[in-house]
Design an enzyme around this catalytic site. Structure first.
Site, PDB file in Angstrom:
ATOM      1  N   GLN A 123       0.824  -1.250   0.025  1.00  0.00           N
ATOM      2  CA  GLN A 123       0.057   0.216  -0.152  1.00  0.00           C
ATOM      3  C   GLN A 123       0.711   1.369  -0.120  1.00  0.00           C
ATOM      4  O   GLN A 123       1.912   1.258   0.312  1.00  0.00           O
ATOM      5  CB  GLN A 123      -0.917  -0.105   1.263  1.00  0.00           C
ATOM      6  CG  GLN A 123      -1.834  -1.170   1.429  1.00  0.00           C
ATOM      7  CD  GLN A 123      -3.034  -1.015   0.301  1.00  0.00           C
ATOM      8  OE1 GLN A 123      -3.764  -0.237  -0.012  1.00  0.00           O
ATOM      9  NE2 GLN A 123      -3.271  -2.307  -0.736  1.00  0.00           N
ATOM     10  N   LEU A 173       8.982   2.689  15.644  1.00  0.00           N
ATOM     11  CA  LEU A 173       9.418   2.035  16.981  1.00  0.00           C
ATOM     12  C   LEU A 173      11.130   2.138  17.071  1.00  0.00           C
ATOM     13  O   LEU A 173      11.463   2.110  15.988  1.00  0.00           O
ATOM     14  CB  LEU A 173       9.068   0.599  17.139  1.00  0.00           C
ATOM     15  CG  LEU A 173       7.603   0.485  17.267  1.00  0.00           C
ATOM     16  CD1 LEU A 173       7.211  -1.100  17.038  1.00  0.00           C
ATOM     17  CD2 LEU A 173       7.253   1.082  18.656  1.00  0.00           C
ATOM     18  N   THR A 229       2.504   7.754  11.756  1.00  0.00           N
ATOM     19  CA  THR A 229       2.866   6.668  12.761  1.00  0.00           C
ATOM     20  C   THR A 229       4.051   6.756  13.189  1.00  0.00           C
ATOM     21  O   THR A 229       5.078   6.860  12.449  1.00  0.00           O
ATOM     22  CB  THR A 229       2.427   5.232  12.158  1.00  0.00           C
ATOM     23  OG1 THR A 229       1.197   5.046  11.768  1.00  0.00           O
ATOM     24  CG2 THR A 229       2.606   3.971  13.137  1.00  0.00           C
ATOM     25  N   LEU A 230       4.387   6.719  14.476  1.00  0.00           N
ATOM     26  CA  LEU A 230       5.518   6.640  15.239  1.00  0.00           C
ATOM     27  C   LEU A 230       6.230   5.573  14.952  1.00  0.00           C
ATOM     28  O   LEU A 230       6.023   4.516  15.383  1.00  0.00           O
ATOM     29  CB  LEU A 230       5.578   7.266  16.726  1.00  0.00           C
ATOM     30  CG  LEU A 230       6.974   7.235  17.269  1.00  0.00           C
ATOM     31  CD1 LEU A 230       7.665   8.751  16.869  1.00  0.00           C
ATOM     32  CD2 LEU A 230       6.743   7.690  18.909  1.00  0.00           C
ATOM     33  N   ASP A 289      -7.214  -8.403   7.658  1.00  0.00           N
ATOM     34  CA  ASP A 289      -6.073  -8.572   6.736  1.00  0.00           C
ATOM     35  C   ASP A 289      -4.745  -8.731   7.458  1.00  0.00           C
ATOM     36  O   ASP A 289      -3.793  -8.210   6.947  1.00  0.00           O
ATOM     37  CB  ASP A 289      -5.919  -7.102   5.892  1.00  0.00           C
ATOM     38  CG  ASP A 289      -4.734  -7.300   4.877  1.00  0.00           C
ATOM     39  OD1 ASP A 289      -5.017  -8.318   4.046  1.00  0.00           O
ATOM     40  OD2 ASP A 289      -4.219  -6.233   4.480  1.00  0.00           O
ATOM     41  N   ASP A 333      -5.723   1.634   1.814  1.00  0.00           N
ATOM     42  CA  ASP A 333      -5.228   1.805   3.171  1.00  0.00           C
ATOM     43  C   ASP A 333      -6.221   2.875   3.693  1.00  0.00           C
ATOM     44  O   ASP A 333      -6.456   3.786   2.935  1.00  0.00           O
ATOM     45  CB  ASP A 333      -3.880   1.834   3.597  1.00  0.00           C
ATOM     46  CG  ASP A 333      -3.106   0.703   3.957  1.00  0.00           C
ATOM     47  OD1 ASP A 333      -3.762  -0.605   3.797  1.00  0.00           O
ATOM     48  OD2 ASP A 333      -1.786   0.948   4.364  1.00  0.00           O
TER      49      ASP A 333
END
Length: 452
Positions: free
Chosen positions: A107, A225, A222-223, A289, A142
């Site tokens: 995506q 990691l 999105t942070l 998914d 998405d």
């Protein structure tokens, strides 16, 4: 009857009453919460609302350093995070230092580096909020808002296994293109007055770009990691084949869970219960998914199942894809703490909590009313599934006590170790129950542990 025998009998009665108070979980309309889980729930409720525009009150650490220190083998962030609003605000506002095509996948996404060297994943808006994705439950692009909502559901459920996500409005002309790599720049184009890009991925096509409104594109951030916690990818034991006419074993073998229980890492440790928690999480958000999942590397099976990539969710509020719950209804087991939390969220509490949790987000409203209603309806389906398991095999075989992801210091560790280690961990109980059980154990410990 001797005095000592009377004391022991009295202790035994107190013991049974204490156990009844702690373990009897009412599956009906009454409260199903232990005192401990209720306290955790109230703490979650109190921390749901996040301040807009929050900033760290100290400058000794960056928001990224604060968030990196939160990560542990069993949680991405702790249950008490007063700096959460400030970290999310930094994600939504920090200067973009570099922009590149996304990491490999199916995506469209972009990999950004924010001020201070923090990597994040940007997923662009592809649908208006009330668009309904028809077809298979994993169909469509998405959904950026699904990533945001899934993070906050993770907070509400008390799992704390999803990376931090926030909505952001990005000016592609002034924030992205000046710092974009040649590879990403080569995918930009104009549709009328709107700036678009199609990136690099398995399904990315020049004919299907994501487009901003003018130059400003809504999306989710999105942070990433911390690199000190490298990830390991696993094939999901309940994954789909994605081939027409070909079923996975779990889709036709109702005893499939028994086979899974014999395979590492599901034969010991918390992983199987994590998979079941995740099936509940995915059913609530409509995510069919999750063909793979990630944990931390070299974990020996003790790491949590990390709730990454939740964007194939909230596509069709009218579709409740029950097959997502297969790990739950085939294994017929669930954590007591999960069961308690779900019961506390019924009766519209879940949708109300989601509204409150996302109210601060720049992309609010994150979910439509139809999707919020679907959350409450699906929750009832989960509760009904667990009750059916309890009716079939009993609550003692369905509700599993596993608190390794909820550590709490004991009031008197030495006393609990000396008196409690013979039977079980007293850390599982509320303070009042602990007192009762310790009294009983003390009684039974008379004369050096001899039994009457």
């Amino acid at each position: 009857m001797k005095l000592k025998q009377r004391v022991v009998v009295l202790c035994a009665v107190l013991f049974l009453l204490g156990l009844a108070k702690v373990f009897l979980l009412d599956g009906g309309e009454g409260s199903a919460a232990s005192r401990r889980d209720l306290r955790a729930f109230r703490k979650m409720e109190a921390s749901l609302s996040l301040a807009k525009g929050a900033r760290l009150t100290h400058t000794l650490q960056s928001p990224w350093e604060v968030a990196a220190q939160w990560v542990g083998p069993r949680e991405v962030y702790p249950d008490e995070t007063p700096e959460l609003a400030a970290v999310l605000n930094a994600l939504a506002t920090a200067h973009v230092e570099r922009a590149d095509v996304g990491y490999k996948g199916t995506q469209l996404k972009a990999l950004l580096v924010l001020d201070g060297g923090q990597k994040v994943v940007f997923k662009p808006k592809r649908y208006v909020r009330d668009y309904v994705v028809e077809g298979e439950p994993y169909a469509g692009y998405d959904r950026h808002n699904a990533e945001i909502a899934a993070f906050h559901l993770d907070r509400i459920l008390g799992f704390r296994r999803a990376p931090l996500v926030v909505g952001r409005f990005m000016n592609l002309r002034t924030e992205i293109k000046p710092v974009a790599t040649d590879q990403l720049l080569s995918t930009f184009l104009m549709h009328g007055n709107n700036t678009c890009f199609y990136g690099k991925c398995y399904y990315c096509r020049e004919t299907e770009p994501a487009c901003a409104e003018g130059d400003v594109m809504e999306g989710s951030v999105t942070l990433w990691l911390p690199d000190v916690w490298p990830l390991q990818k696993h094939r999901h034991p309940w994954g789909r084949t994605y081939r027409e006419g070909k079923l996975a074993r779990w889709e036709y073998d109702e005893s499939y869970c028994e086979a899974v229980k014999k395979m590492p890492p599901y034969d010991a440790g918390p992983r199987l219960l994590d998979v079941i928690d995740t099936s509940i999480f995915d059913y609530l958000i409509g995510n069919a998914d999750r063909h793979h999942y990630e944990s931390f590397q070299d974990d020996g099976g003790a790491s949590m199942l990390i709730l990454l990539d939740n964007a194939k969710s909230f596509g069709n509020p009218s579709l409740d894809e029950r097959s997502i719950l297969a790990p739950l209804y085939q294994c017929c087991m669930v954590r007591v703490s999960t069961w308690n939390r779900l019961n506390l969220l019924k009766g519209g509490v879940l949708s109300s909590a989601m509204r409150q949790a996302t109210a601060h987000d720049p992309a609010f409203p994150v979910l439509t009313g139809a999707h919020l209603t679907a959350l409450d309806r699906r929750l009832n389906g989960v509760l009904a599934t667990v009750r059916q398991c309890m009716e079939t095999q009993g609550s003692e075989n369905t509700l599993i006590e596993d608190r390794m992801n909820l550590p709490h210091p004991a009031e008197d560790p030495k006393a609990m170790e000396s008196l409690g280690s013979r039977f079980f961990s007293l850390d599982l109980f509320s303070a009042e129950a602990k007192e009762t059980l310790l009294t009983v154990l003390f009684c039974l410990d008379l004369d050096g542990g001899k039994r009457p």
